[in-house]
Scaffold this active site. Structure first.
Site, short mmCIF file in Angstrom:
data_model
loop_
_atom_site.label_atom_id
_atom_site.label_comp_id
_atom_site.label_asym_id
_atom_site.label_seq_id
_atom_site.Cartn_x
_atom_site.Cartn_y
_atom_site.Cartn_z
CG ASP A 149 -10.93 -3.95 6.13
OD1 ASP A 149 -10.42 -3.82 4.95
OD2 ASP A 149 -11.45 -2.29 6.93
NE ARG A 221 -5.35 -8.75 6.76
CZ ARG A 221 -5.27 -7.95 6.92
NH1 ARG A 221 -4.10 -7.18 7.16
NH2 ARG A 221 -6.39 -6.98 6.08
CE LYS A 251 -7.72 -5.83 2.49
NZ LYS A 251 -9.20 -5.24 3.93
CG HIS A 252 -2.97 -5.05 1.29
ND1 HIS A 252 -3.13 -6.33 2.46
CD2 HIS A 252 -3.60 -4.40 2.82
CE1 HIS A 252 -3.43 -6.42 3.89
NE2 HIS A 252 -3.88 -5.01 3.21
CG HIS A 263 -2.38 -1.69 11.31
ND1 HIS A 263 -2.14 -2.52 11.14
CD2 HIS A 263 -3.20 -1.08 11.29
CE1 HIS A 263 -3.32 -2.81 10.06
NE2 HIS A 263 -4.02 -2.26 10.58
CG ASP A 334 -3.71 -0.32 4.22
OD1 ASP A 334 -4.91 -0.10 4.99
OD2 ASP A 334 -2.42 -1.14 4.62
#
Length: 405
Positions: A149, A221, A251-252, A263, A334
């Site tokens: 990444d 991001r 992504k995503h 996460h 993911d």
């Protein structure tokens, strides 16, 4: 060696045709493709490349889509015919690089590739990184996808090490504000040059999510601009990365929105389908049109498409990506060990469910356990061999297009 023996080795505008469909009917788990020809701006199903003429000894007709990976189909089919079930079970795994004996794990479980995190670069010289990655490649019977990444900004696995880069790559937002999409493309080429020099061939970037609210989890991001601007920037990043020789992954999908971090927990996205067709899908459509070879699917539960499963484990979400956005490349999950996926599927079933949903490459942190899930399900008949073969075929075709095979 037997499988049992291996156990012990440890869009200047919106998507008009889509928007015309209105809100999804949640009573159906299989969304239908709109009757209109227009699927993406400037793209119609009637203009799609014609499938290649059927070779009786070649892939099934339905695999010959004339898509972004089609240059690798012939070689991929040849290799698929030579592979054992054990090799196939591993080839769909994009595993977190083990911190101990990574080369041994590669030899034992045949992964399609490895994902490299900050720890795999931290404190190392370029020569040391290259030597490590070369040892993983040497241990593999088929060339590996070596991914990381390197988004720029908050997520910079490689350029955070000053021994590998003179400065950290900037975020797409900073680049856009400094020089627009042209600077993003230029920066992506520089990223690709660094990654290739070390042996990395797949960047899990660019982030194609739309966010204009600094309070959103994903905002830092993203480009931080509206959907049309984000679409231009995403297409530029894809052109830069792939033009310089590194495959990219949007992504995503289907778009992160204002959802929390998956996460650490589950995320339920209750936005109407029109918001996806008029906003979130646009950057993915632009990246697909620019030739992106991969799309990474999130673990968000998107209620207007499938209220019961995370996107990564949802056949309905994959039908939207394939059928309505026309994506023909490799679909990635993911990380299946993230809490949102584990909570939905249970650790022992996530890998098999992900393949059944339509993914081709599964990002996993526990390579042996994920390998065993797939191998056991294949042996028992729970996983249809045709489903696995289709995914392996795309993984091999991706490797061909990347120049690995």
């Amino acid at each position: 060696m037997s499988r049992r023996g291996l156990r012990g080795l440890c869009l200047a505008g919106a998507l008009l045709a889509l928007a015309a469909c209105g809100v999804r009917d949640n009573s159906s788990s299989s969304p239908s493709v709109p009757e209109q020809d227009a699927i993406l701006p400037g793209f119609s199903s009637s203009q799609a490349p014609a499938p290649s003429e059927r070779d009786p000894d070649g892939p099934p007709d339905e695999w010959l889509d004339g898509g972004v990976l089609s240059a690798g189909y012939g070689r991929a089919w040849e290799l698929l015919q030579t592979m054992t079930d054990e090799e196939k079970a591993g080839q769909v795994l994009l595993a977190r690089c083990p911190d101990l004996d990574a080369a041994g794990a590669v030899a034992a479980y045949h992964p399609g590739g490895l994902v490299l995190f900050g720890r795999d670069f931290s404190g190392l010289t370029a020569e040391e990184v290259k030597a490590n990655l070369a040892s993983y490649q040497a241990a593999s019977s088929l060339p590996l996808l070596l991914a990381t990444d390197e988004e720029g900004g908050e997520v910079v696995r490689v350029s955070s090490n000053p021994a590998l880069a003179s400065e950290r790559f900037r975020s797409m937002r900073a680049l856009y504000r400094a020089g627009g999409a042209d600077l993003i493309e230029q920066d992506a080429r520089a990223k690709a040059g660094l990654l290739l020099s070390l042996g990395v061939n797949l960047d899990l970037a660019p982030v194609a999510d739309v966010s204009t609210d600094p309070n959103d989890y994903i905002y830092g991001r993203t480009v931080g601009e509206d959907a049309a601007t984000t679409a231009d920037c995403v297409a530029a990043a894809v052109r830069g990365l792939q033009g310089a020789g590194v495959s990219s992954a949007l992504k995503h999908f289907p778009g992160y929105g204002d959802n929390p971090d998956t996460h650490t927990g589950s995320a339920l996205d209750e936005r109407p389908y029109e918001q996806f067709t008029s906003s979130d899908f646009l950057p993915f459509a632009a990246g697909i049109r620019a030739g992106a070879r991969c799309v990474l699917v999130s673990h968000n539960v998107v209620a207007c498409i499938d209220p019961d499963s995370p996107a990564s484990l949802s056949p309905a979400v994959h039908e939207v990506l394939r059928g309505e956005l026309g994506f023909t490349g490799a679909v990635l999950t993911d990380d299946l060990t993230m809490e949102a996926a584990r909570a939905a599927a249970g650790g022992e079933e996530a890998a098999v469910r992900a393949l059944q949903a339509g993914n081709d490459l599964l990002i996993v942190s526990d390579l042996p356990a994920s390998y065993e899930q797939i191998a056991d399900a294949l042996a028992s008949g729970e996983l249809d061999e045709a489903v696995l073969d289709r995914a392996v075929f795309r993984v091999l075709a991706l490797k061909c297009c990347q120049g690995l095979l």
